[in-house]
Design a protein around this motif. Structure first.
Motif, PDB file in Angstrom:
ATOM      1  N   ASN A 133      91.591  70.468  14.955  1.00 29.40           N
ATOM      2  CA  ASN A 133      93.275  70.651  15.476  1.00 29.40           C
ATOM      3  C   ASN A 133      93.459  72.035  15.806  1.00 29.40           C
ATOM      4  O   ASN A 133      94.160  71.986  16.882  1.00 29.40           O
ATOM      5  CB  ASN A 133      93.893  70.362  14.308  1.00 29.40           C
ATOM      6  N   ASN A 137      93.944  72.986  19.808  1.00 33.23           N
ATOM      7  CA  ASN A 137      95.112  73.684  20.279  1.00 33.23           C
ATOM      8  C   ASN A 137      94.758  74.838  21.225  1.00 33.23           C
ATOM      9  O   ASN A 137      95.360  74.730  22.332  1.00 33.23           O
ATOM     10  CB  ASN A 137      95.901  74.163  19.038  1.00 33.23           C
ATOM     11  N   LYS A 140      93.952  73.416  24.253  1.00 30.73           N
ATOM     12  CA  LYS A 140      95.076  72.627  25.276  1.00 30.73           C
ATOM     13  C   LYS A 140      95.966  73.711  25.565  1.00 30.73           C
ATOM     14  O   LYS A 140      96.499  73.334  26.679  1.00 30.73           O
ATOM     15  CB  LYS A 140      95.914  71.811  23.954  1.00 30.73           C
TER      16      LYS A 140
HETATM   17 MG    MG Z   1      97.586  70.188  18.192  1.00 31.43          MG
END
Ligand code: MG
Ligand code: ATP
Length: 241
Positions: A133, A137, A140
């Protein structure tokens, strides 16, 4: 309070719907393309099938995240904690991620300052989720041509600190305390094309706290973000004497 949670629920449903619809539409489109004979060459066929595969993976990730969230929400979460050597564990966590990083020209740096052979006491699968996660991120929200992600492990006595720094979009100061809340997405990520439910960091926080650790963020808008979390070491029985 009730109105607020209803609003959150409604927003969540529309996010999930969107996040499932996008890959689903792509899968249908590419499958139809194959049926229609559009993928005439082996190269094209390969491209179509890989895309279907990737979109299905995206959907599977979202479903996993939702199911984990449902468990956490219902407090059903069960941890299977055990000892694992740090370097070995990190390289296992990273092996699935490194291909993604390469294809997007993101430099990945790793430095472990904890004594060799030190073990963590964790639920390996759940903490892997946290790595996914947080690094997901970083990946991303990178908006630079040459991305950089730095994973640094530091010694802190009974705990180790894991720090993940990126050179991405960064987060406004006033939004920083909110990113660990369920369904919170910053204005800039809501307005961008990056999909997401805003659950990633809420899940990470819950898992870290259930391991007796802490998680926090530092960031500068436009420059990048650093997420730090702590994990417990396995107590060495021999050293206790
Ligand atoms: Mg995320
Ligand atoms: P999900 O992880 O559930 O798919 P998400 O990425 O939007 O969705 P979180 O991972 O919980 O949700 O992050 C919350 C918000 O914090 C993000 O929407 C984004 O606005 C911001 N954020 C988190 N990490 C970063 C980062 N490394 N750089 C810039 N913004 C970030």
């Amino acid at each position: 309070k009730k109105e607020e949670s209803e609003l959150v629920m409604r927003e969540m449903l529309s996010n999930i719907t969107h996040d499932l619809k996008t890959p689903l539409t792509a899968i249908r489109g590419y499958a139809q393309g194959i049926l229609d004979g559009v993928a005439a060459t082996p190269d094209r066929m390969n491209k179509y099938i890989s895309t279907i595969r990737n979109k299905a993976d995206d959907m599977a990730n979202l479903v996993n995240e939702l199911s984990l969230f449902a468990q956490i929400y219902n407090k059903e979460i069960e941890y299977k904690k055990g000892g694992v050597e740090i370097d070995e564990y990190i390289s296992r966590c990273m092996s699935n991620l490194s291909l993604d990083l390469e294809t997007r020209k993101i430099d990945f740096l790793y430095r472990n300052d904890v004594e060799k052979g030190t073990c963590l006491y964790i639920d390996e699968e759940k903490i892997k989720r946290v790595f996914y996660n947080v690094i997901g991120n970083a990946y991303k929200y990178i908006d630079k041509d040459l991305g950089m992600i730095f994973l640094h492990i530091e010694d802190a006595g009974k705990m180790v600190w894991v720090r993940i720094t990126d050179n991405g979009s960064g987060i406004e100061k006033d939004e920083l305390p909110l990113i660990f809340e369920r369904f919170y997405r910053t204005d800039s990520s809501r307005n961008s094309k990056t999909g997401g439910t805003g659950l990633g960091l809420a899940i990470a926080k819950k898992i870290i706290e259930d391991h007796g650790g802490q998680i926090y963020a530092e960031s500068e808008k436009g420059k990048g973000t650093k997420i730090s979390f702590s994990l417990p070491k396995k107590v060495d029985e021999k050293k206790k004497i």
